[in-house]
Design an enzyme around this catalytic site. Structure first.
Site, PDB file in Angstrom:
ATOM      1  N   LYS A 119       0.824  -1.212   0.000  1.00  0.00           N
ATOM      2  CA  LYS A 119       0.000   0.000   0.000  1.00  0.00           C
ATOM      3  C   LYS A 119       0.855   1.258   0.000  1.00  0.00           C
ATOM      4  O   LYS A 119       0.469   2.268  -0.582  1.00  0.00           O
ATOM      5  CB  LYS A 119      -0.942   0.014   1.210  1.00  0.00           C
ATOM      6  CG  LYS A 119      -2.108  -0.936   1.050  1.00  0.00           C
ATOM      7  CD  LYS A 119      -3.250  -0.553   1.946  1.00  0.00           C
ATOM      8  CE  LYS A 119      -4.457  -1.447   1.696  1.00  0.00           C
ATOM      9  NZ  LYS A 119      -5.501  -1.277   2.694  1.00  0.00           N
ATOM     10  N   LYS A 172      -5.370  -9.803  -6.799  1.00  0.00           N
ATOM     11  CA  LYS A 172      -6.564  -9.913  -5.954  1.00  0.00           C
ATOM     12  C   LYS A 172      -7.676  -8.979  -6.455  1.00  0.00           C
ATOM     13  O   LYS A 172      -7.384  -7.852  -6.856  1.00  0.00           O
ATOM     14  CB  LYS A 172      -6.116  -9.481  -4.546  1.00  0.00           C
ATOM     15  CG  LYS A 172      -7.061  -9.748  -3.435  1.00  0.00           C
ATOM     16  CD  LYS A 172      -6.439  -9.300  -2.118  1.00  0.00           C
ATOM     17  CE  LYS A 172      -6.378  -7.797  -1.992  1.00  0.00           C
ATOM     18  NZ  LYS A 172      -6.083  -7.315  -0.648  1.00  0.00           N
ATOM     19  N   LYS A 226     -11.040  -3.197  -4.076  1.00  0.00           N
ATOM     20  CA  LYS A 226     -11.848  -1.981  -4.178  1.00  0.00           C
ATOM     21  C   LYS A 226     -11.144  -0.934  -5.033  1.00  0.00           C
ATOM     22  O   LYS A 226     -11.760  -0.028  -5.543  1.00  0.00           O
ATOM     23  CB  LYS A 226     -12.045  -1.349  -2.795  1.00  0.00           C
ATOM     24  CG  LYS A 226     -12.731  -2.210  -1.772  1.00  0.00           C
ATOM     25  CD  LYS A 226     -12.585  -1.601  -0.368  1.00  0.00           C
ATOM     26  CE  LYS A 226     -12.942  -2.609   0.702  1.00  0.00           C
ATOM     27  NZ  LYS A 226     -12.403  -2.315   2.015  1.00  0.00           N
TER      28      LYS A 226
HETATM   29  P1  TYM Z   1     -10.769  -5.125   3.906  1.00  0.00           P
HETATM   30  O1  TYM Z   1     -11.690  -4.002   4.198  1.00  0.00           O
HETATM   31  O2  TYM Z   1      -9.680  -4.887   2.914  1.00  0.00           O
HETATM   32  O3  TYM Z   1     -11.557  -6.385   3.405  1.00  0.00           O
HETATM   33  C1  TYM Z   1     -12.661  -6.875   4.130  1.00  0.00           C
HETATM   34  C2  TYM Z   1     -12.704  -8.387   4.110  1.00  0.00           C
HETATM   35  O4  TYM Z   1     -12.799  -8.883   2.762  1.00  0.00           O
HETATM   36  C3  TYM Z   1     -11.754  -9.807   2.512  1.00  0.00           C
HETATM   37  N1  TYM Z   1     -11.329  -9.671   1.114  1.00  0.00           N
HETATM   38  C4  TYM Z   1     -11.272 -10.698   0.249  1.00  0.00           C
HETATM   39  N2  TYM Z   1     -11.559 -12.002   0.388  1.00  0.00           N
HETATM   40  C5  TYM Z   1     -11.407 -12.782  -0.700  1.00  0.00           C
HETATM   41  N3  TYM Z   1     -10.979 -12.314  -1.914  1.00  0.00           N
HETATM   42  C6  TYM Z   1     -10.685 -11.005  -2.089  1.00  0.00           C
HETATM   43  N4  TYM Z   1     -10.292 -10.555  -3.275  1.00  0.00           N
HETATM   44  C7  TYM Z   1     -10.820 -10.136  -0.974  1.00  0.00           C
HETATM   45  N5  TYM Z   1     -10.619  -8.792  -0.801  1.00  0.00           N
HETATM   46  C8  TYM Z   1     -10.937  -8.541   0.491  1.00  0.00           C
HETATM   47  C9  TYM Z   1     -10.642  -9.419   3.478  1.00  0.00           C
HETATM   48  O5  TYM Z   1      -9.772 -10.499   3.709  1.00  0.00           O
HETATM   49  C10 TYM Z   1     -11.432  -9.016   4.703  1.00  0.00           C
HETATM   50  O6  TYM Z   1     -11.790 -10.157   5.453  1.00  0.00           O
HETATM   51  N6  TYM Z   1      -7.685  -5.189   7.806  1.00  0.00           N
HETATM   52  C11 TYM Z   1      -9.015  -5.558   7.365  1.00  0.00           C
HETATM   53  C12 TYM Z   1     -10.114  -4.909   8.197  1.00  0.00           C
HETATM   54  C13 TYM Z   1     -10.006  -5.115   9.651  1.00  0.00           C
HETATM   55  C14 TYM Z   1     -10.251  -6.342  10.348  1.00  0.00           C
HETATM   56  C15 TYM Z   1     -10.067  -6.025  11.728  1.00  0.00           C
HETATM   57  C16 TYM Z   1     -10.590  -7.629   9.932  1.00  0.00           C
HETATM   58  C17 TYM Z   1      -9.684  -4.184  10.595  1.00  0.00           C
HETATM   59  N7  TYM Z   1      -9.734  -4.720  11.826  1.00  0.00           N
HETATM   60  C18 TYM Z   1     -10.200  -7.024  12.710  1.00  0.00           C
HETATM   61  C19 TYM Z   1     -10.732  -8.611  10.931  1.00  0.00           C
HETATM   62  C20 TYM Z   1     -10.540  -8.293  12.288  1.00  0.00           C
HETATM   63  C21 TYM Z   1      -9.178  -5.108   5.928  1.00  0.00           C
HETATM   64  O7  TYM Z   1      -8.523  -4.199   5.462  1.00  0.00           O
HETATM   65  O8  TYM Z   1     -10.152  -5.700   5.260  1.00  0.00           O
END
Ligand code: TYM
Length: 338
Positions: A117, A201, A204
């Site tokens: 990032k 991947k 967004k």
């Molecule tokens: P974020 O917002 O990027 O994504 C949210 C969730 O979606 C999953 N994900 C995917 N799964 C499969 N294929 C993909 N292409 C894909 N893109 C995203 C992510 O693995 C995630 O589960 N750091 C985290 C947010 C967070 C969090 C937490 C998660 C903050 N605190 C505590 C769990 C526990 C994040 O950026 O997810």
């Protein structure tokens, strides 16, 4: 190791930093729905994580409602699970500070998501982007969550949470205090790839609109994106082994399998030997059948942000009660005057 004896509890979060897509649904939200019937669950909109990169204040609020709408539209029930936004529970930030004094610089230096990032110009990245995984550990552990449903890309962050628990429990001689949170990653859909590049991947922030199926896309848009998805000229193989070194084909088969609750084997038994001319329309029908109703419900919910705000605020109240208790105990353990 920890001797934690408390109840099982599920926590997960999604950043309000862009449109919810098929990867978020298959990797995370769909698991949230399955888990809520058997476990105590907290599902958070992690707005404090989102501002580790610039977010326009007006769209941040809308995005927060967008994620809340996605949770509810996909079937998360606020009567069963606690749905709330992170910034409404200050205990996350309090615990994050204490955890940032437990985590080591060397641990954070290894985080690949920061490197991706921040890009080449890491001097200009926010400090928050660097310490992001520490806040994530606090999110989970302020509720003493034992299970964390996430996609594959969060695996390293979860490992860091476990390292923080290990060090905290050991250094403060509180071996039973925090549980070691278990990631729940396995299963089809843990890593959904871009429709334009089977090695990247689905995300967004993809530059190409065509690469990502958004939950809010209508049936026509979904069908067009799948029709245009990158593929190779070979027919589908009859066994998963034949998908090796065919990342785009593997991704489309994986999406079909995940949405139909079948294995790749089953899908290839049905479509092996067929070209994409036959497979893509079947996949488009399936994605439309499963995703378009969620998008329609999201649009309905987003039209009433007042209701979504109520759900979030009520959830934050419930979450705060649990989180404040943990922070009080942590202050005691650390030696603050309480
Ligand atoms: P974020 O917002 O990027 O994504 C949210 C969730 O979606 C999953 N994900 C995917 N799964 C499969 N294929 C993909 N292409 C894909 N893109 C995203 C992510 O693995 C995630 O589960 N750091 C985290 C947010 C967070 C969090 C937490 C998660 C903050 N605190 C505590 C769990 C526990 C994040 O950026 O997810």
């Amino acid at each position: 190791m920890t001797g934690y004896q408390g109840p099982e509890r599920v926590f997960s979060g999604i950043q309000p930093s862009g449109g919810m897509h098929l990867g978020n649904y298959l990797g995370a939200i769909r698991k949230f729905v399955d888990l809520q019937t058997q476990h105590e669950c907290l599902y958070c909109v992690v707005d404090m994580h989102a501002i580790t990169v610039w977010q326009d204040p007006k769209s941040l609020r809308d995005q927060t409602f967008h994620i809340a709408a996605a949770y509810l539209a996909a079937g998360v029930d606020p009567a069963k699970a606690t749905v709330f936004h992170q910034s409404a529970v200050p205990a996350h930030a309090e615990l994050a500070w204490i955890f940032s004094c437990v985590a080591r610089l060397g641990w954070l230096d290894r985080m690949t998501q920061f490197k991706d990032k921040a890009g080449k110009d890491k001097e200009r990245a926010s400090v928050g982007l660097y310490t992001y995984p520490v806040l994530m550990a606090a999110d989970i552990l302020v509720y003493k969550a034992t299970h964390v449903p996430v996609g594959e890309d969060q695996k390293q962050h979860l490992e860091l949470s476990r390292d923080i628990v290990g060090r905290f429990n050991r250094e403060f001689d509180a071996p039973d205090f925090f549980p070691l949170p278990e990631p729940l990653i396995k299963g089809p859909g843990a890593r959904v790839m871009s429709l334009r590049d089977g090695t990247a991947k689905m995300s967004k922030s993809d530059a190409s609109e065509q690469a990502t199926i958004y939950l809010i896309d209508d049936a026509d848009t979904i069908a067009k994106k799948i029709k245009k998805a990158k593929t190779d000229p070979e027919p589908l193989p009859s066994e998963p082994k034949g998908l090796e070194s065919r990342p785009e084909a593997a991704n489309l088969v994986g999406i079909y399998a995940a949405l139909s609750s079948k294995s790749d084997e089953d899908v290839l038994r049905e479509f092996g030997g067929e070209g994409f001319g036959k497979f893509k329309p079947a996949l488009a029908d399936l994605v439309v059948e499963k995703i378009a109703p969620i998008g329609a419900e999201m649009r309905r919910l987003q039209a009433d942000p007042g209701h979504l705000r109520q759900v979030l605020v009520a959830g934050a109240e419930r979450a705060s009660a649990l989180a404040e208790k943990t922070v009080r105990d942590v202050k005691e353990i650390v030696g603050f005057v309480v």
